[in-house]
Enzyme design. Structure first.
Site, mmCIF file in Angstrom:
data_model
loop_
_atom_site.group_PDB
_atom_site.id
_atom_site.type_symbol
_atom_site.label_atom_id
_atom_site.label_comp_id
_atom_site.label_asym_id
_atom_site.label_seq_id
_atom_site.Cartn_x
_atom_site.Cartn_y
_atom_site.Cartn_z
ATOM 1 N N ASN A 285 108.759 183.638 43.023
ATOM 2 C CA ASN A 285 108.600 183.869 41.680
ATOM 3 C C ASN A 285 109.801 183.790 40.761
ATOM 4 O O ASN A 285 110.040 183.287 39.870
ATOM 5 C CB ASN A 285 108.321 185.394 41.134
ATOM 6 C CG ASN A 285 108.572 185.685 39.761
ATOM 7 O OD1 ASN A 285 107.932 185.473 38.749
ATOM 8 N ND2 ASN A 285 109.508 186.291 39.633
ATOM 9 N N LEU A 294 117.799 165.650 27.837
ATOM 10 C CA LEU A 294 118.031 164.810 28.997
ATOM 11 C C LEU A 294 119.527 164.242 28.481
ATOM 12 O O LEU A 294 120.455 164.171 29.669
ATOM 13 C CB LEU A 294 117.325 163.968 29.340
ATOM 14 C CG LEU A 294 117.507 163.279 30.659
ATOM 15 C CD1 LEU A 294 117.529 164.073 31.900
ATOM 16 C CD2 LEU A 294 116.687 162.022 31.001
ATOM 17 N N ASN A 344 108.006 169.460 28.441
ATOM 18 C CA ASN A 344 108.374 170.332 27.111
ATOM 19 C C ASN A 344 109.821 169.673 26.833
ATOM 20 O O ASN A 344 110.688 169.199 27.676
ATOM 21 C CB ASN A 344 108.584 171.674 27.738
ATOM 22 C CG ASN A 344 108.422 172.618 26.366
ATOM 23 O OD1 ASN A 344 108.048 172.125 25.127
ATOM 24 N ND2 ASN A 344 108.847 173.690 26.616
ATOM 25 N N TYR A 350 113.564 171.648 34.319
ATOM 26 C CA TYR A 350 112.651 172.782 34.596
ATOM 27 C C TYR A 350 111.297 172.437 34.880
ATOM 28 O O TYR A 350 110.685 172.693 35.599
ATOM 29 C CB TYR A 350 112.570 173.722 33.484
ATOM 30 C CG TYR A 350 111.763 174.891 33.742
ATOM 31 C CD1 TYR A 350 112.225 176.010 34.237
ATOM 32 C CD2 TYR A 350 110.557 174.881 32.807
ATOM 33 C CE1 TYR A 350 111.263 177.027 34.420
ATOM 34 C CE2 TYR A 350 109.702 176.038 33.009
ATOM 35 C CZ TYR A 350 110.179 177.284 33.687
ATOM 36 O OH TYR A 350 109.122 178.056 34.003
ATOM 37 N N LYS A 354 109.003 172.486 38.225
ATOM 38 C CA LYS A 354 107.782 173.140 38.328
ATOM 39 C C LYS A 354 106.745 172.220 38.821
ATOM 40 O O LYS A 354 105.616 172.632 39.616
ATOM 41 C CB LYS A 354 107.514 173.853 36.963
ATOM 42 C CG LYS A 354 108.322 175.121 36.612
ATOM 43 C CD LYS A 354 108.568 176.098 37.658
ATOM 44 C CE LYS A 354 109.120 177.319 37.491
ATOM 45 N NZ LYS A 354 109.399 178.359 38.134
#
Length: 444
Positions: A285, A294, A344, A350, A354
């Site tokens: 987690n 970016l 996103n 990130y 993921k």
């Protein structure tokens, strides 16, 4: 953080105003509470002509005493429906897809609040007949569309059940037809044969040892609490700076606290040393964000997110496997994100990390299956946490409303999903990603 819009929309004056203007009217979702007597508290309607219903029949009375079949239930005489199951596994042609309309259309105006719908089919890739495979693939579009139409806090899922996976259906029903899946909707999962079974549904994780990283607060703490509720002995891991909160939670749950920087070069060896008895369940987690477009992102920001979110889960799991600490028939759950599916703005690091976890689950699943170990990713959407509470008003409200359920989820929603994937029978699911996002419109 409280969702004031939902509170207003469900007040007497709010209902009238929201209805008059045509604004979204999300309802307060029902979630699992201690002391619940039955998995389904209300009427269950079943239909369809497939063979899967026959394998489920012995377990229906364990879900609810109020079970109705489609010919015996009518909108005029039957009770409002809390749950529905349609066995579409016998549908092999475009013409037969009309059975979906015939079953669901009369019931949609007679649903209770927060109803749960499950559609069952056979994996299209397992069917030799092209028309049968085509018809089964069509179930995905139908189920996801129904999820956006059902309203009243309802959810809809599609399960493709492979030959031999029928014995694991009860565990799936106990999750997808109950408030444990309150914020899970529009999902498509595949079940395969699995030899492991839950022995006690009141404590499905009894006798299991579970490791949760990032456990000191928020979603991690909720996962630890839920695993402990289901009978697991929990090992809670977080950074040394969170030691006080970690120790307090471990004491309350009767678990063990491990303060460890998972990005440290020797983190794998330290974790192995902290688990002399090994582990049955691993929940990765822990994660961080360092958002920036970016063009403005520094190498340090990129590397730090990758080290914590992606490299650490891989290296820690590899250390457990190489040192024999992850037991056979174990369960590994990786906390991904809908950002890893849809992307996103300002989260390239990130989202990449993921998405990498989703890829890791798919890549590792075949090899781990040889030892009966499953590995899956859970992808939360907008969850009400300290992090989302600190967001500016406009993006926070957008995150809440851009889903079929029209609201954010709770840490408990993620925890219940992880707990289900950690169960013995959930070895029937591996290499997959399960979104906990209220059927978010992002990446849908």
């Amino acid at each position: 953080m409280a969702d004031r819009y939902i509170d207003f929309a469900n007040s007497d004056i709010g209902r009238r105003l929201v209805g008059a203007i045509g604004l979204p009217a999300p309802v307060h979702l029902e979630r699992w509470e201690a002391g619940r007597q039955r998995p389904v508290e209300g009427a269950l309607l079943i239909g369809g002509n497939g063979l899967l219903l026959a394998s489920l029949a012995p377990g229906f009375d364990r879900l609810t005493p109020a079970v109705f079949t489609a010919p015996g239930w009518t909108p005029e005489t039957g009770p409002r429906l809390k749950a529905m199951i349609f066995d579409a596994s016998a549908i092999t042609s475009a013409e037969q897809l009309g059975e979906l309309r015939d079953f669901f259309q009369p019931a949609l105006k007679h649903l209770d609040t927060c109803p749960h719908v499950l559609i069952l089919g056979r994996p299209p890739e397992s069917l030799r007949d092209p028309w049968a495979a085509t018809a089964q693939r069509a179930l995905e579009g139908f189920s996801r569309s129904l999820g956006k139409e059902i309203r009243h806090g309802g959810t809809v899922q599609l399960l493709y059940v492979a030959e031999g996976a029928e014995p694991q259906l009860e565990g799936a029903l106990r999750f997808f037809l109950t408030p444990k899946s309150a914020y899970v909707s529009g999902q498509v999962l595949r079940l395969v044969a699995c030899t492991d079974h839950v022995q006690d549904w009141s404590r499905p994780l009894a006798g299991k040892r579970a490791l949760v990283t990032g456990a000191a607060r928020g979603i991690g703490a909720a996962i630890a609490e839920t695993l402990a509720r289901d009978g697991a002995h929990v090992v809670l891991l977080d950074v040394p700076q969170a030691r006080e909160s970690l120790d307090a939670l471990a004491a309350r749950l009767g678990g063990i606290a491990v303060a460890l920087d998972i990005a440290a070069p020797n983190a794998g060896q330290e974790l192995v040393a902290a688990l002399p008895e090994g582990i049955d369940i691993v929940v990765h987690n822990a994660g961080i964000t360092q958002d920036k477009s970016l063009k403005n992102m520094t190498p340090a920001m990129w590397d730090h997110v990758m080290a914590i979110n992606l490299q650490a889960p891989y290296r820690l799991t590899q250390a457990l496997l190489e040192n024999g600490k992850l037991h056979d028939h174990g369960r590994v759950v990786l906390l991904a994100s809908v950002s890893g599916i849809a992307g996103n703005f300002g989260q390239s690091n990130y989202a990449a990390s993921k998405a990498g976890l989703i890829g890791l689950a798919a890549a590792w699943a075949p090899a781990l299956a040889e030892r009966g170990i499953s590995i899956n990713a859970v992808a939360p959407g907008f969850i009400e946490t300290h992090m989302t509470a600190a967001m500016p008003f406009t993006p926070r409200e957008a995150g809440r409303r851009l889903s079929a359920l029209g609201q954010g989820g709770q840490p408990q929603d993620v925890a219940e999903t992880v707990a289900w994937l950690a169960q013995p029978g959930s070895g029937a699911v591996s290499g997959q990603v399960l979104r906990v996002c209220g059927q978010s419109l992002l990446g849908a």
